[in-house]
Write an enzyme that holds these catalytic residues in place. Sequence first.
Site: not given
Length: 345
Positions: A63, A66-67, A188, A211
């Site tokens: 990944g 970006s970021g 996270s 959900y």
Amino acid sequence: MNPRRRQLLKASAAGIALPAIAACGVDKQPAPGVPRSEFNEDSTAEQVTDGLDLSGKHAVVTGCTSGIGFETMRVLALRGAYVVGTSRSLERAEAACKRVVGVTSPVALDLSDRGSIIDCADKIRVSGRPVDMLVCNAGIRGGSGRAETVGGIERHFAINHLGHFLFVNRLLDRLYTAWQGRIVVVASRTSYTGVPDEGIRFDDLTLGDDYSDALAYGQSKLANVLFADGLARRLVGTRITANSLHPGVINTEIDRNLGRLTQFAFKVLTALTGKTIEQGAATSCYVATNPSLGATSGRYFEDCNAVTVMSSHHGDRALSDRLWAMSESMLGDAIIRHTRPDSES
């Protein structure tokens, strides 16, 4: 900005983006036996790697376009490492690598596609280089409000957990050959603030009538933490470490699937109380490179320090072992059975 207006914006954003700040009041303690760093929530990736020479090191960052993924790749390359950056789009990976000062290589990796995962790992392995740092950074956060599946498996779980589980497995022999291989799993704090009561709902990964995208995301992030825990235990006696982390509350492209109102609220919240991308990549870079962590494995980090989150599913060995067994079963023949370098067989 007018102080009263700032307060109102902050309150409104917090109300809409409640999962992002739900960690308030959670009991976290410094993890025992792990060196404490001088760094904190304000530290940047460049600051935590200042003075390090990573020349001759080989890193892989998933990944990377970006970021915090891009910033992680940029800073590792800046410090001298050769970095392979992955993205679902080879063109985007190539563009990201061209923006970096240093030596990088782009490779396509779609974590929802087992063929793509195997192909990417094979392209990295064929170089014969040891992998010194493997940063599992890529991930998705859905916003449709309904359960979606990839190959019959809930999408967050399939991409955020199973994709990286297989990718690490296919590269493990390259980490064995490194002087001191490090696996860094970007999780996270939703791994303890936004999960089902039982942690992982093994019998119903789509979460049934309960959900929500937030709950499914949290479940997949807990899986990231438990995966790193399981890896650490299985790698005892080798020179490889495995740790997980929370990068911080950051406005990155991971919110691209959320509704516009939630995106706006999250943008305001992160502007007022969150981290910059440079700060968000700090913990990943710290765990991947700091010399003091050579023997630290199976830990969870926030703000460049290892913490123990009380009353959470972190460190639940039974849960981690069940997750490991289920993941191997789901992946079947795609899994490689590695022989440890210290094995007598």
